[in-house]
Design a protein around this motif. Structure first.
Motif, PDB file in Angstrom:
ATOM      1  N   LEU A 161       0.808  -1.435   0.596  1.00  0.00           N
ATOM      2  CA  LEU A 161       0.084   0.573  -0.255  1.00  0.00           C
ATOM      3  C   LEU A 161       0.832   1.048  -0.075  1.00  0.00           C
ATOM      4  O   LEU A 161       0.334   2.228  -0.642  1.00  0.00           O
ATOM      5  CB  LEU A 161      -0.969  -0.125   1.232  1.00  0.00           C
ATOM      6  N   SER A 164       1.526   3.209  -3.712  1.00  0.00           N
ATOM      7  CA  SER A 164      -1.097   3.828  -3.430  1.00  0.00           C
ATOM      8  C   SER A 164      -0.456   5.101  -2.968  1.00  0.00           C
ATOM      9  O   SER A 164      -0.693   5.982  -3.213  1.00  0.00           O
ATOM     10  CB  SER A 164      -1.351   2.781  -3.156  1.00  0.00           C
ATOM     11  N   GLN A 167       2.017   7.664  -4.152  1.00  0.00           N
ATOM     12  CA  GLN A 167       1.917   9.294  -5.157  1.00  0.00           C
ATOM     13  C   GLN A 167      -0.170   9.540  -4.564  1.00  0.00           C
ATOM     14  O   GLN A 167       0.256  10.995  -5.216  1.00  0.00           O
ATOM     15  CB  GLN A 167       2.012   7.636  -5.945  1.00  0.00           C
ATOM     16  N   LEU A 168      -0.172   9.041  -4.170  1.00  0.00           N
ATOM     17  CA  LEU A 168      -1.625   9.411  -3.669  1.00  0.00           C
ATOM     18  C   LEU A 168      -1.740  10.936  -3.054  1.00  0.00           C
ATOM     19  O   LEU A 168      -1.999  12.031  -3.547  1.00  0.00           O
ATOM     20  CB  LEU A 168      -2.782   8.388  -3.175  1.00  0.00           C
ATOM     21  N   THR A 202      -3.535   6.448  -8.722  1.00  0.00           N
ATOM     22  CA  THR A 202      -3.488   5.623  -7.307  1.00  0.00           C
ATOM     23  C   THR A 202      -4.795   5.127  -6.845  1.00  0.00           C
ATOM     24  O   THR A 202      -5.065   3.953  -6.702  1.00  0.00           O
ATOM     25  CB  THR A 202      -2.959   6.826  -6.549  1.00  0.00           C
ATOM     26  N   MET A 203      -5.599   5.883  -7.704  1.00  0.00           N
ATOM     27  CA  MET A 203      -6.629   5.699  -6.970  1.00  0.00           C
ATOM     28  C   MET A 203      -7.099   4.063  -7.272  1.00  0.00           C
ATOM     29  O   MET A 203      -7.762   3.325  -7.099  1.00  0.00           O
ATOM     30  CB  MET A 203      -8.076   6.543  -7.800  1.00  0.00           C
ATOM     31  N   THR A 204      -6.979   4.118  -8.889  1.00  0.00           N
ATOM     32  CA  THR A 204      -7.320   3.083  -9.727  1.00  0.00           C
ATOM     33  C   THR A 204      -6.418   1.351  -8.627  1.00  0.00           C
ATOM     34  O   THR A 204      -7.287   0.145  -8.385  1.00  0.00           O
ATOM     35  CB  THR A 204      -6.922   2.770 -11.602  1.00  0.00           C
ATOM     36  N   ALA A 205      -5.268   2.135  -8.844  1.00  0.00           N
ATOM     37  CA  ALA A 205      -4.245   0.719  -8.024  1.00  0.00           C
ATOM     38  C   ALA A 205      -4.815   0.331  -6.243  1.00  0.00           C
ATOM     39  O   ALA A 205      -5.317  -0.542  -6.259  1.00  0.00           O
ATOM     40  CB  ALA A 205      -3.288   1.402  -7.565  1.00  0.00           C
ATOM     41  N   LEU A 206      -5.259   1.252  -6.258  1.00  0.00           N
ATOM     42  CA  LEU A 206      -6.225   1.407  -4.374  1.00  0.00           C
ATOM     43  C   LEU A 206      -7.248   0.826  -4.104  1.00  0.00           C
ATOM     44  O   LEU A 206      -7.638  -0.145  -3.656  1.00  0.00           O
ATOM     45  CB  LEU A 206      -6.667   2.479  -3.399  1.00  0.00           C
ATOM     46  N   GLU A 208      -8.101  -1.278  -6.598  1.00  0.00           N
ATOM     47  CA  GLU A 208      -7.784  -2.753  -7.155  1.00  0.00           C
ATOM     48  C   GLU A 208      -6.834  -3.517  -6.128  1.00  0.00           C
ATOM     49  O   GLU A 208      -7.487  -4.903  -5.518  1.00  0.00           O
ATOM     50  CB  GLU A 208      -7.177  -3.147  -8.172  1.00  0.00           C
ATOM     51  N   SER A 209      -6.110  -3.198  -5.240  1.00  0.00           N
ATOM     52  CA  SER A 209      -5.848  -3.698  -3.790  1.00  0.00           C
ATOM     53  C   SER A 209      -6.889  -4.168  -3.336  1.00  0.00           C
ATOM     54  O   SER A 209      -7.128  -4.818  -2.062  1.00  0.00           O
ATOM     55  CB  SER A 209      -5.188  -2.700  -3.405  1.00  0.00           C
ATOM     56  N   ALA A 234      -6.414   1.038   2.856  1.00  0.00           N
ATOM     57  CA  ALA A 234      -6.660   1.190   1.047  1.00  0.00           C
ATOM     58  C   ALA A 234      -8.272   2.001   1.951  1.00  0.00           C
ATOM     59  O   ALA A 234      -8.640   3.074   0.805  1.00  0.00           O
ATOM     60  CB  ALA A 234      -7.244  -0.115   0.892  1.00  0.00           C
TER      61      ALA A 234
END
Length: 270
Positions: A161, A164, A167-168, A202-206, A208-209, A234
């Motif tokens: 995490l 994400s 960078q967020l 970064t929101m997409t990565a979060l 997905e996580s 997250a």
């Protein structure tokens, strides 16, 4: 580390209180800020080279990232006649010093960020809960307590995490800078593209996580200190990010309306 060379939320927070004290005038920030990110990018490339050099038969060396880095660099210094033990000791001390100073900065920034969540505008009255939460001792204990919980889960279990979150945070800083520049009548168009890209990625990565964690939790094979804590973090990151975007968006709209109203006013003639 490579990502920090491009844009870093953590560095942007640290720079507000640390880098600003090293600048003689505002124009120096361009050289210092850009130069720092260039050096950070070089460090990222060097770290990758070191990790690859320490690998064996295509497999990453065992140990924590600090151990791998220190051991590989120590092996390099042995070519200059320094013993492996002495070199490893020196490099471990250097990396540990970096970690300690970083944790010190993170602790203070975390404490101040927690206090700001409960602060009020000038002239407004705080309630009892807000007064407790903005107390520096209480805020410090809360910040360190959650840091302790993360340690219980293990370094590598919370690492997924970090990218994400960092960078967020940089996207949030770009949004806040956009509002600042807009409300002070300065140009801010150059921030729109990186701001939107960083926020979406970064929101997409979060998301997905969080989805992967939900699948893991639904399977029944999970632990609160690992998957559970990651999921809570997250969700908290996404909620806070959306809240900041909402409030900053309102400020931008208000600034645009104010500018449009000002432009529509008839100019005085003599």
């Amino acid at each position: 580390t490579v990502a920090c060379g491009a844009v870093s939320g953590f560095h942007s927070l640290v720079s507000s209180g640390t880098s600003s004290k090293t600048l003689d005038k505002e124009q120096d920030s361009v050289f210092v800020g850009y130069g720092s990110m260039c050096v950070e990018s070089v460090l990222g490339v060097v770290s990758l080279v070191i990790a690859c050099a320490a690998a064996s038969n295509g497999h990453v060396a065992s140990g924590t990232p600090f151990q791998i880095f220190s051991g590989a660099v120590a092996g390099f210094f042995t070519m200059f006649g320094l013993s492996q033990t002495a070199a490893a000791c020196i490099m471990t001390m250097c990396v540990s010093a970096l970690a300690l100073t970083t944790l010190d900065a993170v602790g203070r920034i975390g404490r101040m960020s927690f206090q700001e969540l409960f602060s009020v505008d000038e002239g407004q009255e705080m309630n009892t809960i807000q007064k407790i939460c903005v107390n520096k001792y209480f805020a410090t204990v809360i910040t360190l307590f959650f840091g302790f919980l993360l340690c219980l889960g293990g370094y590598m279990n919370i690492w997924p995490l970090f990218g994400s979150a960092n960078q967020l945070l940089s996207a949030m800083v770009l949004i806040c800078l956009t509002v600042f520049l807009k409300t002070t009548g300065r140009k801010s168009f150059m921030l729109y593209v990186p701001m939107v890209v960083m926020f979406c990625v970064t929101m997409t990565a979060l998301v997905e996580s969080a989805y992967a964690l939900i699948i893991k939790i639904a399977s029944g094979n999970w632990s609160f200190l690992i998957e559970g804590l990651q999921f809570v973090l997250a969700i908290a990151l996404m909620v806070l990010a959306i809240s900041i975007v909402y409030h900053c968006g309102k400020e931008l709209v208000h600034a645009d309306n104010k500018t449009a109203h000002h432009d529509a006013q008839p100019t005085a003639t003599h």
